[in-house]
Design a protein around this motif. Structure first.
Motif, mmCIF file in Angstrom:
data_model
loop_
_atom_site.group_PDB
_atom_site.id
_atom_site.type_symbol
_atom_site.label_atom_id
_atom_site.label_comp_id
_atom_site.label_asym_id
_atom_site.label_seq_id
_atom_site.Cartn_x
_atom_site.Cartn_y
_atom_site.Cartn_z
ATOM 1 N N GLU A 166 -72.588 -27.287 10.550
ATOM 2 C CA GLU A 166 -71.861 -27.722 10.107
ATOM 3 C C GLU A 166 -71.520 -29.106 10.351
ATOM 4 O O GLU A 166 -71.019 -29.418 8.962
ATOM 5 N N LEU A 167 -72.108 -29.883 11.244
ATOM 6 C CA LEU A 167 -72.175 -30.815 11.060
ATOM 7 C C LEU A 167 -72.936 -32.031 10.015
ATOM 8 O O LEU A 167 -72.409 -32.938 9.369
ATOM 9 N N ILE A 168 -74.020 -31.380 9.751
ATOM 10 C CA ILE A 168 -74.929 -31.437 8.372
ATOM 11 C C ILE A 168 -74.510 -31.536 7.188
ATOM 12 O O ILE A 168 -74.407 -32.546 6.534
ATOM 13 N N ALA A 169 -73.711 -30.493 7.005
ATOM 14 C CA ALA A 169 -73.201 -30.166 5.732
ATOM 15 C C ALA A 169 -71.657 -31.262 5.329
ATOM 16 O O ALA A 169 -71.633 -31.133 4.345
ATOM 17 N N ALA A 170 -71.831 -31.542 6.463
ATOM 18 C CA ALA A 170 -69.742 -32.541 6.318
ATOM 19 C C ALA A 170 -70.913 -34.173 6.176
ATOM 20 O O ALA A 170 -70.301 -34.230 5.494
ATOM 21 N N LEU A 171 -72.008 -34.220 7.090
ATOM 22 C CA LEU A 171 -72.057 -35.809 6.883
ATOM 23 C C LEU A 171 -73.594 -35.542 5.180
ATOM 24 O O LEU A 171 -73.361 -36.381 5.061
ATOM 25 N N LEU A 172 -73.426 -34.924 4.825
ATOM 26 C CA LEU A 172 -74.600 -34.171 3.571
ATOM 27 C C LEU A 172 -74.253 -35.562 2.505
ATOM 28 O O LEU A 172 -74.923 -36.250 1.519
ATOM 29 N N HIS A 173 -73.593 -35.714 2.110
ATOM 30 C CA HIS A 173 -72.455 -36.698 0.878
ATOM 31 C C HIS A 173 -72.579 -38.615 1.242
ATOM 32 O O HIS A 173 -72.178 -39.071 1.085
ATOM 33 N N ARG A 174 -72.822 -38.175 2.671
ATOM 34 C CA ARG A 174 -72.552 -40.171 3.365
ATOM 35 C C ARG A 174 -71.730 -40.104 4.011
ATOM 36 O O ARG A 174 -71.039 -41.544 2.822
ATOM 37 N N PRO A 175 -70.477 -39.815 4.103
ATOM 38 C CA PRO A 175 -68.801 -39.775 3.819
ATOM 39 C C PRO A 175 -68.613 -41.161 4.674
ATOM 40 O O PRO A 175 -69.472 -41.878 5.429
ATOM 41 N N LYS A 176 -67.467 -41.751 4.206
ATOM 42 C CA LYS A 176 -67.481 -43.436 4.800
ATOM 43 C C LYS A 176 -66.211 -43.359 5.870
ATOM 44 O O LYS A 176 -66.053 -43.994 6.918
ATOM 45 N N ILE A 177 -65.836 -41.667 6.163
ATOM 46 C CA ILE A 177 -64.579 -42.072 7.108
ATOM 47 C C ILE A 177 -64.847 -40.341 7.178
ATOM 48 O O ILE A 177 -65.201 -38.764 6.370
#
Length: 325
Positions: A166-177
């Motif tokens: 789930e963490l990887i999915a959340a960070l896949l688009h390299r969010p700033k926040i």
């Protein structure tokens, strides 16, 4: 530079109050009674770029509601918020591509697909080139020690393994926040440690601004220098974690041990007795009396070892909530 600016943010809900029994149900068809519940009450704060801030509070304090407003899932009743220059609840594409919200009790991965295929789908949604997505997934799985779980069905993953994905999915688009709501809830000690170390390293590398809620004080102590404490929808502390000890912890824990049997003296003269055994004594002593008490203890007891510690942060937070209530 402030990337999150919140001013007077308020959210209230109107809930139907049903009267008991059949008569109450019939009465409710014609005369409904509603109650107004204020979940978030005039909250104001700012967060700087790259900060990792702990957002603390008991259940029902308003933490998750605040995160949902900042991510655009809820429209506020009053107040303003600017995140990366956007108003979150306007839900503009430019904003949605720059933040991620991870709720520890909610799934975003497809239950009956291998994790890899869910991640590939997310990459397509965000328009990430396949080569870039594969390279980034490889790097993230290595950091989270989850390389061998990519081809396992999500429903067959353990809770800790699923949270990593789930963490990887959340960070896949390299969010700033990154908004994290209880990311380690229900995880075993080893998985909690891996997730904490990952978040610390990721924040250091990418300078991603992270707002973290957690009931595990170990998460907050290891990751956050600054904490915001909210209760009954209102913020009553915003500052460095170390300030909580200075402002709210008026005692220290003193532990002494010796080799012979328990000496003839009254330990209650020095402070509150927490633990007592034939060869060990643990006292809770007022901060301004610690030095004097230790001197007298050294004179009265054949001390073999002495240890002085701050009161555990979770105990301090618990006392703060009790006083505030």
């Amino acid at each position: 530079m402030s990337v999150i600016e919140v001013q007077g943010l308020t959210k209230s809900f109107r809930t139907y109050k049903k009267e008991p029994g059949f008569v109450g149900a019939v009465h409710g068809l014609f005369h409904r009674r509603f109650e107004q519940t204020i979940a978030v009450d005039s909250v104001s704060f700012t967060v700087e770029e790259g900060e990792l801030v702990g957002f603390l509070g008991p259940n029902g304090a308003g933490k998750t509601t605040t995160l949902k407003m900042l991510s655009g899932l809820l429209y506020p009743s009053a107040g303003t918020a600017r995140v990366l220059g956007y108003t979150p609840w306007e839900r503009k594409d430019g904003y949605r591509r720059q933040f991620a919200l991870l709720l520890g009790q909610k799934n975003q991965l497809w239950w009956d697909l291998p994790a890899r295929e869910s991640l590939e789908l997310n990459a397509r949604i965000y328009g990430i080139p396949q080569a870039d997505a594969q390279r980034w997934v490889s790097e993230l799985t290595e950091m989270l020690q989850a390389q061998d779980k990519l081809d396992v069905m999500v429903r067959e993953l353990s809770l800790g393994e699923r949270m990593k994905m789930e963490l990887i999915a959340a960070l896949l688009h390299r969010p700033k926040i990154l908004f994290l709501d209880e990311p380690t809830i229900g995880l075993d000690v080893v998985s909690q440690k891996i997730v904490r170390e990952f978040l610390r390293e990721y924040n250091t590398r990418q300078k991603t601004t992270i707002l973290l809620t957690s009931h595990y004080m170990a998460d907050i102590q290891e990751l956050c220098r600054r904490v915001i404490i909210i209760d009954h929808g209102r913020i009553f502390f915003d500052g460095q974690l170390s300030e909580i000890i200075d402002r709210f912890a008026d005692s220290k824990i003193v532990t002494i041990s010796w080799q012979t049997g328990f000496p003839a003296f009254d330990p209650k003269r020095y402070g509150e007795v927490l633990q007592q055994s034939p060869n060990r004594l643990q006292l809770k002593i007022k901060r301004d009396q610690v030095i004097s008490a230790c001197k007298h203890l050294l004179d009265e007891v054949p001390v073999n070892d002495i240890d002085i510690k701050e009161v555990p942060i979770e105990e301090v937070i618990r006392q703060i909530f009790a006083r505030h209530a």
